[in-house]
Write an enzyme that holds these catalytic residues in place. Structure first.
Site, PDB file in Angstrom:
ATOM      1  N   TYR A 139      50.856 -18.912  12.274  1.00 53.46           N
ATOM      2  CA  TYR A 139      51.560 -19.911  11.543  1.00 53.46           C
ATOM      3  C   TYR A 139      50.488 -21.274  11.655  1.00 53.46           C
ATOM      4  CZ  TYR A 139      55.321 -23.785  11.407  1.00 53.46           C
ATOM      5  OH  TYR A 139      56.262 -24.830  11.039  1.00 53.46           O
ATOM      6  N   SER A 178      52.778 -28.612   9.348  1.00 52.24           N
ATOM      7  CA  SER A 178      53.066 -28.763  10.618  1.00 52.24           C
ATOM      8  C   SER A 178      52.258 -29.707  11.568  1.00 52.24           C
ATOM      9  CB  SER A 178      53.626 -27.600  11.146  1.00 52.24           C
ATOM     10  OG  SER A 178      53.874 -27.621  12.455  1.00 52.24           O
TER      11      SER A 178
HETATM   12  P1  NAD Z   1      64.939 -23.570   8.559  1.00 49.74           P
HETATM   13  O1  NAD Z   1      64.627 -22.233   9.071  1.00 49.74           O
HETATM   14  O2  NAD Z   1      66.174 -24.576   8.562  1.00 49.74           O
HETATM   15  O3  NAD Z   1      64.432 -23.729   6.932  1.00 49.74           O
HETATM   16  C1  NAD Z   1      63.581 -22.664   6.438  1.00 49.74           C
HETATM   17  C2  NAD Z   1      64.262 -22.306   5.141  1.00 49.74           C
HETATM   18  O4  NAD Z   1      63.317 -21.426   4.429  1.00 49.74           O
HETATM   19  C3  NAD Z   1      65.572 -21.325   5.296  1.00 49.74           C
HETATM   20  O5  NAD Z   1      66.524 -21.693   4.782  1.00 49.74           O
HETATM   21  C4  NAD Z   1      65.107 -19.884   5.059  1.00 49.74           C
HETATM   22  O6  NAD Z   1      65.909 -19.000   4.522  1.00 49.74           O
HETATM   23  C5  NAD Z   1      64.004 -20.228   3.886  1.00 49.74           C
HETATM   24  N1  NAD Z   1      63.152 -19.117   3.935  1.00 49.74           N
HETATM   25  C6  NAD Z   1      62.503 -18.438   4.595  1.00 49.74           C
HETATM   26  N2  NAD Z   1      61.475 -17.689   4.021  1.00 49.74           N
HETATM   27  C7  NAD Z   1      61.785 -17.765   2.650  1.00 49.74           C
HETATM   28  C8  NAD Z   1      61.084 -17.091   1.566  1.00 49.74           C
HETATM   29  N3  NAD Z   1      60.412 -16.024   1.540  1.00 49.74           N
HETATM   30  N4  NAD Z   1      61.377 -17.581   0.299  1.00 49.74           N
HETATM   31  C9  NAD Z   1      62.501 -18.804   0.303  1.00 49.74           C
HETATM   32  N5  NAD Z   1      62.841 -19.169   1.206  1.00 49.74           N
HETATM   33  C10 NAD Z   1      62.633 -18.839   2.503  1.00 49.74           C
HETATM   34  O7  NAD Z   1      63.786 -24.528   9.254  1.00 49.74           O
HETATM   35  P2  NAD Z   1      63.337 -26.005   9.073  1.00 49.74           P
HETATM   36  O8  NAD Z   1      63.030 -26.527  10.380  1.00 49.74           O
HETATM   37  O9  NAD Z   1      64.052 -26.870   8.259  1.00 49.74           O
HETATM   38  O10 NAD Z   1      61.892 -25.707   8.253  1.00 49.74           O
HETATM   39  C11 NAD Z   1      61.581 -26.528   7.018  1.00 49.74           C
HETATM   40  C12 NAD Z   1      59.884 -26.825   6.993  1.00 49.74           C
HETATM   41  O11 NAD Z   1      59.691 -27.449   8.032  1.00 49.74           O
HETATM   42  C13 NAD Z   1      59.111 -25.416   7.245  1.00 49.74           C
HETATM   43  O12 NAD Z   1      57.947 -25.315   6.358  1.00 49.74           O
HETATM   44  C14 NAD Z   1      58.583 -25.491   8.439  1.00 49.74           C
HETATM   45  O13 NAD Z   1      57.473 -24.876   8.789  1.00 49.74           O
HETATM   46  C15 NAD Z   1      58.528 -27.047   8.764  1.00 49.74           C
HETATM   47  N6  NAD Z   1      58.332 -27.559  10.215  1.00 49.74           N
HETATM   48  C16 NAD Z   1      59.559 -27.596  10.984  1.00 49.74           C
HETATM   49  C17 NAD Z   1      59.560 -27.998  12.245  1.00 49.74           C
HETATM   50  C18 NAD Z   1      60.660 -28.049  13.282  1.00 49.74           C
HETATM   51  O14 NAD Z   1      60.607 -28.461  14.251  1.00 49.74           O
HETATM   52  N7  NAD Z   1      61.844 -27.670  12.705  1.00 49.74           N
HETATM   53  C19 NAD Z   1      58.306 -28.503  12.775  1.00 49.74           C
HETATM   54  C20 NAD Z   1      57.293 -28.526  11.895  1.00 49.74           C
HETATM   55  C21 NAD Z   1      57.165 -28.119  10.567  1.00 49.74           C
END
Ligand code: NAD
Length: 254
Positions: free
Chosen positions: A160, A145
């Site tokens: 985080y 991130s």
């Molecule tokens: P999201 O919540 O849609 O996706 C995360 C998924 O992980 C969910 O489906 C959730 O059910 C699953 N999950 C949570 N805990 C889990 C576990 N213990 N085992 C298996 N699955 C689990 O969010 P997203 O934005 O698509 O996030 C995806 C990645 O992108 C993450 O690593 C997040 O940190 C990263 N990220 C997102 C953003 C943003 O702005 N959305 C920014 C930087 C990084």
């Protein structure tokens, strides 16, 4: 041109309908990959797989908590039985977040965030690596991130940020260790993306508004992170390992 024809890819955290994991599964399928989607959320992982509409030979959906090494090993065993022992690509995407000030983070909060976001990457990677070593081929992509680089603040607390910085450090260590086995290991650091990660229900437009001060003047879309995963998974990036790819619209430049 299909960039992942017949490659087997494992994607964690692929259940949420608006998430980066599902967008990556969709793009990988379009590029000819066989995809195993993992998630903690049992109902949603089946719904998302049904929505992607691929044949069972192309798409496998499994429940797996990446925070559990046992569940990761069991899931990889099931994937190996489905794929004939092949995993070419792993996308460590699953994560959780919590907005909290440093002084409000409890030891239990800290442990929970680290267990999913950092130990989870370790667990699933360790389960998959023997299959990649056997075939002397593989690409591991872990989603870090922007928070790891700029101290967070939008939706992640210090725990985080620490976990996501840990992902980048572990990526470099793994890249060094597994290069001799022709396994590439890279990270992606997304900026603000229009998913429902923080579960605030904020609209995509309000995220675009929040991004007005950044060079591209909008938040990123899940498919734009999926595009980075496709690049790092495919042979287009065959000489790239140990790197972190920023996908942040210019919000932060290293
Ligand atoms: P999201 O919540 O849609 O996706 C995360 C998924 O992980 C969910 O489906 C959730 O059910 C699953 N999950 C949570 N805990 C889990 C576990 N213990 N085992 C298996 N699955 C689990 O969010 P997203 O934005 O698509 O996030 C995806 C990645 O992108 C993450 O690593 C997040 O940190 C990263 N990220 C997102 C953003 C943003 O702005 N959305 C920014 C930087 C990084």
């Amino acid at each position: 041109m299909k960039l992942l024809q017949d490659r087997v890819a494992v994607i964690s955290g692929a259940a949420h309908p608006k998430g980066i994991g599902k967008a990556t599964a969709r793009l990988f399928l379009e590029h000819g990959a066989r995809v195993a989607m993992l998630d903690l959320d049992e109902a949603r992982i089946q719904e998302s797989a049904a929505d992607l509409g691929a044949a069972p030979t192309q798409l496998l959906a499994l429940v797996c908590d990446v925070g559990s090494d046992q569940q990761c090993r069991a899931a990889v065993d099931q994937i190996a039985a489905w794929s004939g022992g092949v995993v070419d690509v792993l996308v460590n995407n699953a994560a959780i977040t919590q907005k909290a000030t440093f002084r409000d983070i409890t030891p239990a909060d800290f442990e929970r965030i680290l267990r999913v976001n950092l130990t989870g990457v370790f667990n699933l990677s360790q389960a998959v690596i023997p299959l990649m070593i056997q075939r002397a081929a593989g690409s591991i992509i872990s989603i870090s991130s922007l928070s790891a680089q700029n101290g967070g603040g939008i939706f992640g607390g210090a725990h985080y940020c620490a976990a996501k910085a840990g992902v980048q450090g572990m990526t470099r260590a793994m890249a060094k260790e597994f290069g001799e086995h022709k396994i590439r290991v890279n990270a992606i650091a997304p900026g603000l993306i229009t998913t429902d990660f923080s579960r605030t229900g904020r609209s995509d437009e309000s995220k675009d508004d929040a991004a007005q001060g950044w060079p591209l003047r909008r938040a990123g879309r899940p498919h734009e992170v999926a595009g980075g995963c496709l690049f790092l998974a495919s042979d287009l990036s065959s000489y790239i390992t140990g790197t972190t790819l920023d996908i942040n619209g210019g919000a932060h430049m290293n």
